[in-house]
Design a protein around this motif. Structure first.
Motif, PDB file in Angstrom:
ATOM      1  N   THR A  85     -12.895 -15.558   7.461  1.00  0.00           N
ATOM      2  CA  THR A  85     -12.595 -16.043   6.331  1.00  0.00           C
ATOM      3  C   THR A  85     -11.294 -16.542   5.984  1.00  0.00           C
ATOM      4  O   THR A  85     -11.037 -17.279   5.062  1.00  0.00           O
ATOM      5  CB  THR A  85     -13.141 -15.123   5.186  1.00  0.00           C
ATOM      6  N   GLN A  86     -10.560 -16.321   6.639  1.00  0.00           N
ATOM      7  CA  GLN A  86      -8.889 -16.575   6.463  1.00  0.00           C
ATOM      8  C   GLN A  86      -8.381 -16.092   5.071  1.00  0.00           C
ATOM      9  O   GLN A  86      -8.168 -16.789   4.155  1.00  0.00           O
ATOM     10  CB  GLN A  86      -8.645 -18.154   6.707  1.00  0.00           C
ATOM     11  N   PRO A  87      -8.483 -14.575   4.757  1.00  0.00           N
ATOM     12  CA  PRO A  87      -8.406 -14.268   3.485  1.00  0.00           C
ATOM     13  C   PRO A  87      -6.752 -14.458   3.144  1.00  0.00           C
ATOM     14  O   PRO A  87      -5.798 -14.460   3.937  1.00  0.00           O
ATOM     15  CB  PRO A  87      -8.861 -12.767   3.615  1.00  0.00           C
ATOM     16  N   HIS A  88      -6.669 -14.146   1.648  1.00  0.00           N
ATOM     17  CA  HIS A  88      -5.155 -14.497   1.190  1.00  0.00           C
ATOM     18  C   HIS A  88      -4.677 -13.191   0.225  1.00  0.00           C
ATOM     19  O   HIS A  88      -3.802 -13.401  -0.540  1.00  0.00           O
ATOM     20  CB  HIS A  88      -4.973 -15.676   0.500  1.00  0.00           C
ATOM     21  N   ILE A  89      -5.219 -11.983   0.349  1.00  0.00           N
ATOM     22  CA  ILE A  89      -4.761 -11.121   0.118  1.00  0.00           C
ATOM     23  C   ILE A  89      -4.018 -10.017   0.971  1.00  0.00           C
ATOM     24  O   ILE A  89      -4.810  -9.837   1.945  1.00  0.00           O
ATOM     25  CB  ILE A  89      -5.761 -10.199  -0.791  1.00  0.00           C
ATOM     26  N   TYR A  90      -2.803 -10.280   1.090  1.00  0.00           N
ATOM     27  CA  TYR A  90      -2.066  -9.291   2.239  1.00  0.00           C
ATOM     28  C   TYR A  90      -1.776  -7.964   1.806  1.00  0.00           C
ATOM     29  O   TYR A  90      -1.445  -7.560   0.538  1.00  0.00           O
ATOM     30  CB  TYR A  90      -1.108 -10.035   2.482  1.00  0.00           C
ATOM     31  N   TYR A  91      -2.180  -6.830   2.794  1.00  0.00           N
ATOM     32  CA  TYR A  91      -1.476  -5.625   2.276  1.00  0.00           C
ATOM     33  C   TYR A  91      -0.386  -5.253   3.264  1.00  0.00           C
ATOM     34  O   TYR A  91      -0.623  -5.318   4.523  1.00  0.00           O
ATOM     35  CB  TYR A  91      -2.827  -4.496   2.403  1.00  0.00           C
ATOM     36  N   LEU A  92       0.508  -4.951   2.554  1.00  0.00           N
ATOM     37  CA  LEU A  92       1.901  -4.319   3.201  1.00  0.00           C
ATOM     38  C   LEU A  92       1.585  -3.086   3.716  1.00  0.00           C
ATOM     39  O   LEU A  92       1.147  -2.088   2.977  1.00  0.00           O
ATOM     40  CB  LEU A  92       3.064  -4.330   2.183  1.00  0.00           C
ATOM     41  N   VAL A  93       1.836  -2.546   4.971  1.00  0.00           N
ATOM     42  CA  VAL A  93       1.669  -1.336   5.595  1.00  0.00           C
ATOM     43  C   VAL A  93       2.900  -0.809   5.928  1.00  0.00           C
ATOM     44  O   VAL A  93       3.784  -1.309   6.295  1.00  0.00           O
ATOM     45  CB  VAL A  93       0.515  -1.414   6.564  1.00  0.00           C
TER      46      VAL A  93
ATOM     47  N   THR B  57       0.675  -1.174   0.149  1.00  0.00           N
ATOM     48  CA  THR B  57       0.078   0.011   0.040  1.00  0.00           C
ATOM     49  C   THR B  57       0.684   1.015  -0.013  1.00  0.00           C
ATOM     50  O   THR B  57       0.341   2.491  -0.348  1.00  0.00           O
ATOM     51  CB  THR B  57      -1.044   0.064   1.534  1.00  0.00           C
ATOM     52  N   ARG B  58       2.130   1.227   0.288  1.00  0.00           N
ATOM     53  CA  ARG B  58       2.996   2.147   0.418  1.00  0.00           C
ATOM     54  C   ARG B  58       3.545   2.458  -0.975  1.00  0.00           C
ATOM     55  O   ARG B  58       4.144   3.630  -1.204  1.00  0.00           O
ATOM     56  CB  ARG B  58       4.095   2.134   1.353  1.00  0.00           C
TER      57      ARG B  58
ATOM     58  N   ASN C 111      10.426 -19.907  -0.479  1.00  0.00           N
ATOM     59  CA  ASN C 111      11.450 -18.859  -1.174  1.00  0.00           C
ATOM     60  C   ASN C 111      10.584 -18.209  -2.394  1.00  0.00           C
ATOM     61  O   ASN C 111      11.328 -17.291  -2.981  1.00  0.00           O
ATOM     62  CB  ASN C 111      12.620 -19.501  -2.093  1.00  0.00           C
ATOM     63  N   SER C 112       9.455 -18.270  -2.314  1.00  0.00           N
ATOM     64  CA  SER C 112       8.607 -17.515  -3.242  1.00  0.00           C
ATOM     65  C   SER C 112       8.596 -16.016  -3.206  1.00  0.00           C
ATOM     66  O   SER C 112       8.725 -15.752  -1.779  1.00  0.00           O
ATOM     67  CB  SER C 112       7.142 -18.050  -3.342  1.00  0.00           C
ATOM     68  N   GLU C 113       8.381 -15.214  -4.138  1.00  0.00           N
ATOM     69  CA  GLU C 113       8.195 -13.861  -3.956  1.00  0.00           C
ATOM     70  C   GLU C 113       7.250 -13.515  -2.500  1.00  0.00           C
ATOM     71  O   GLU C 113       7.864 -12.595  -1.807  1.00  0.00           O
ATOM     72  CB  GLU C 113       7.777 -13.102  -5.247  1.00  0.00           C
ATOM     73  N   VAL C 114       6.215 -13.926  -2.821  1.00  0.00           N
ATOM     74  CA  VAL C 114       5.205 -13.453  -1.609  1.00  0.00           C
ATOM     75  C   VAL C 114       5.412 -13.738  -0.204  1.00  0.00           C
ATOM     76  O   VAL C 114       5.513 -13.031   0.785  1.00  0.00           O
ATOM     77  CB  VAL C 114       3.713 -13.981  -2.120  1.00  0.00           C
ATOM     78  N   SER C 115       6.278 -15.069  -0.097  1.00  0.00           N
ATOM     79  CA  SER C 115       6.605 -15.556   1.115  1.00  0.00           C
ATOM     80  C   SER C 115       7.702 -14.667   1.735  1.00  0.00           C
ATOM     81  O   SER C 115       7.589 -14.194   2.947  1.00  0.00           O
ATOM     82  CB  SER C 115       7.220 -16.964   0.936  1.00  0.00           C
ATOM     83  N   THR C 116       8.683 -14.148   0.787  1.00  0.00           N
ATOM     84  CA  THR C 116       9.733 -13.576   1.163  1.00  0.00           C
ATOM     85  C   THR C 116       9.337 -12.068   1.813  1.00  0.00           C
ATOM     86  O   THR C 116       9.688 -11.866   3.024  1.00  0.00           O
ATOM     87  CB  THR C 116      10.797 -13.312  -0.008  1.00  0.00           C
ATOM     88  N   ILE C 117       8.313 -11.582   1.105  1.00  0.00           N
ATOM     89  CA  ILE C 117       8.121 -10.110   1.411  1.00  0.00           C
ATOM     90  C   ILE C 117       7.287 -10.123   2.666  1.00  0.00           C
ATOM     91  O   ILE C 117       7.329  -9.360   3.435  1.00  0.00           O
ATOM     92  CB  ILE C 117       7.325  -9.366   0.229  1.00  0.00           C
ATOM     93  N   LEU C 118       6.291 -11.153   2.986  1.00  0.00           N
ATOM     94  CA  LEU C 118       5.715 -11.370   4.044  1.00  0.00           C
ATOM     95  C   LEU C 118       6.550 -11.509   5.395  1.00  0.00           C
ATOM     96  O   LEU C 118       6.183 -11.107   6.375  1.00  0.00           O
ATOM     97  CB  LEU C 118       4.497 -12.522   3.792  1.00  0.00           C
ATOM     98  N   LYS C 119       7.570 -12.217   4.914  1.00  0.00           N
ATOM     99  CA  LYS C 119       8.539 -12.557   6.218  1.00  0.00           C
ATOM    100  C   LYS C 119       9.303 -11.159   6.687  1.00  0.00           C
ATOM    101  O   LYS C 119       9.490 -10.934   7.759  1.00  0.00           O
ATOM    102  CB  LYS C 119       9.529 -13.449   5.815  1.00  0.00           C
ATOM    103  N   ASN C 120       9.215 -10.291   5.752  1.00  0.00           N
ATOM    104  CA  ASN C 120      10.091  -9.133   5.852  1.00  0.00           C
ATOM    105  C   ASN C 120       9.395  -7.821   6.399  1.00  0.00           C
ATOM    106  O   ASN C 120       9.927  -6.845   6.499  1.00  0.00           O
ATOM    107  CB  ASN C 120      11.056  -8.750   4.892  1.00  0.00           C
ATOM    108  N   ARG C 121       8.044  -7.647   6.041  1.00  0.00           N
ATOM    109  CA  ARG C 121       7.441  -6.605   6.186  1.00  0.00           C
ATOM    110  C   ARG C 121       6.061  -6.906   7.181  1.00  0.00           C
ATOM    111  O   ARG C 121       5.292  -8.064   7.138  1.00  0.00           O
ATOM    112  CB  ARG C 121       6.772  -6.019   4.783  1.00  0.00           C
TER     113      ARG C 121
END
Lengths: 313, 177
Positions: free
Chosen positions: B169-177, B9-10, B148-158
């Protein structure tokens, strides 16, 4: 101050700005299903209690209406579908997780059953009636012999049908106004009360009317309790539930709900029925029509208001 | 396999390219959309925070739309992608009612339509159309089960959030804030 807008422009018909995907067909169908459930429940119940002789309207005359309004309700349900030619897909699977699926199956069972019920009384009601075919005559004598068995099945199916009309809505957790466990019982009781009102309209026997008036009075009291209970539950709930309840407490549905549903549809007929039971002369048509009207309004309001409520994020 | 999307989102500027790409790729009829961009403004000048979010179906694990579908038209494909089988859909609208994200709509042809995570592209190893066109590269798509996927990596770091997780619902669109 918090403001949210669609930057990309989004104005999907029937969804934005407020969800309105279910129109008049659904509340009318829920209403007709509830009335039919009430009529068939009482027909079955008083057969099992052995009161066939005392209650001719409950047994024979009111149930004539049930299959007619069930078929009408199914027709409205069909009108609501947007991919109409594929409606038969409903009957290729049975999905217990989906109230609409098992509701469709229950309707498929109780509609023919209500026709069998009415058929078994045709000759008693209309002495000139003739089934014309031998098979139908044989079937009729079978149905008459097995009336108490049919009544058992009908009572169970009627309760499922009545409660299903509420569970259909309460299963949607995305609509906070519907998503409360009291809605199923509330629709069941309301359906039974409207069913009793139909019997009151049809009945000519003093005994039957008095008994049904008493039952109806009890049902109205339970319904009022459930309504207060539901709103109390919302007020003590999470932000989305409080927002849902506020539609009825100060919000745009306040007057329609409290005046048409609670006052005219429940309190006023309850008062009239009490007066009648105390011996005052009250034309039975007034409380009965008010109850039928209140039940219809209740379903319209619940379906329309429920679609507005949503999760806020 | 568990496909998911992370959206920064940034970095998002709210250009709506993802929306147009989706409409073109998936032949979305005019006046409808499978994804859309919202702008949330918090506070008042001079302390204003703006959040831009490209929203779509969350391809939930515990999808209310799949549960309430009376025919099984709404179902979950391999990888957790929630899809609608047109020829099974009766257009009853139950799934539209059940979605806390208003991510489904009634297609003019009668059936219910929604984001498919561009399954036809993903199966070929390509990214969904919205992700592929994003000019700020603020969208990440991939397999959550693959560390090691792109999405796993970014979710680990942000730091991230999901929309209305309280809807269960356990949604699977994540918003980086």
């Amino acid at each position: 101050m918090k403001e949210e807008i669609f930057v990309s422009g989004r104005n999907i018909p029937d969804i934005d700005p407020f969800l309105n995907i279910w129109h008049w067909q659904i509340p009318i169908y829920l209403y007709l299903g509830g009335v039919a459930a009430g009529i068939l429940f009482f027909a079955g119940l008083f057969t099992l209690l052995g009161k066939e002789k005392e209650m001719p309207a409950t047994m024979k005359w009111a149930p004539i209406i049930a299959p007619i309004i069930l078929v009408l309700g199914l027709f409205f349900l069909f009108l609501d579908l947007k991919h109409k030619l594929y409606f038969w897909q409903l009957y290729t699977t049975m999905r217990f997780e989906s109230p609409m699926s098992w509701g469709a199956w229950v309707l498929m069972a109780i509609t023919p059953l209500s026709m069998v019920w009415v058929g078994s009384y045709m000759k008693e009601m209309f002495p000139w009636w003739d089934w014309k075919f031998k098979v139908l005559n044989l079937f009729e004598s079978w149905a008459i012999k097995n009336r108490s068995n049919i009544a058992w099945v009908m009572v169970v199916l009627a309760v499922i049908l009545g409660i299903y009309t509420g569970i259909l809505l309460s299963a949607f957790n995305a609509r906070p106004l519907w998503n409360n466990s009291i809605l199923g019982p509330l629709f069941l009781v309301s359906g039974m009360s409207t069913g009793a009102a139909v019997i009151l309209l049809v009945s000519k026997s003093h005994y039957e009317r008095t008994l049904m008036s008493r039952i109806d009075l009890l049902l109205i009291v339970i319904e009022l309790f459930f309504i207060f209970h539901m709103i109390m539950g919302f007020r003590a709930g999470s932000a989305v539930q409080i927002a849902a309840a506020s539609l009825f407490v100060g919000g745009p549905f306040t007057i329609t709900f409290w005046v048409f549903v609670v006052l005219l549809g429940l309190l006023f007929p309850a008062l009239l029925e009490t007066l009648e039971l105390r011996g005052f002369k009250v034309p039975v048509i007034i409380p009965a029509i008010l109850i039928l009207f209140g039940g219809l309004m209740f379903r319209f309001i619940m379906v329309e208001a429920g679609q507005i409520t949503r999760y806020l994020y | 396999m568990r496909y998911a999307m992370a959206i920064d989102t940034r970095k998002c500027v709210g250009c709506s390219d993802c929306v147009v790409a989706c409409q073109t790729e998936n032949d979305v009829p005019i006046g409808f959309c499978r994804d859309w961009v919202t702008e949330t403004v918090d506070g008042s000048y001079p302390n204003v925070v703006i959040e831009l979010r490209s929203e779509r179906c969350n391809h939930c694990d515990y999808s209310p739309c799949v549960r309430c579908c009376p025919t099984g038209a709404s179902h979950i494909e391999d990888g957790g992608i929630v899809l609608v089988t047109k020829s099974k859909c009766i257009g009853c609208g139950a799934c539209i009612q059940s979605c806390p994200y208003e991510a489904r709509y009634s297609h003019p042809d009668g059936y219910v339509d929604k984001c498919t995570f561009c399954i036809h592209r993903v199966r070929k190893g390509e990214k969904p159309a919205c992700v592929a066109v994003c000019p700020t590269k603020c969208m990440y798509f991939g397999d959550l089960d693959d560390e090691n996927s792109e999405v796993s990596t970014i979710l680990k770091n942000r730091k991230f959030k999901a929309l209305a997780p309280e809807a269960g619902t356990q949604p699977h669109i994540y918003y980086l804030v």
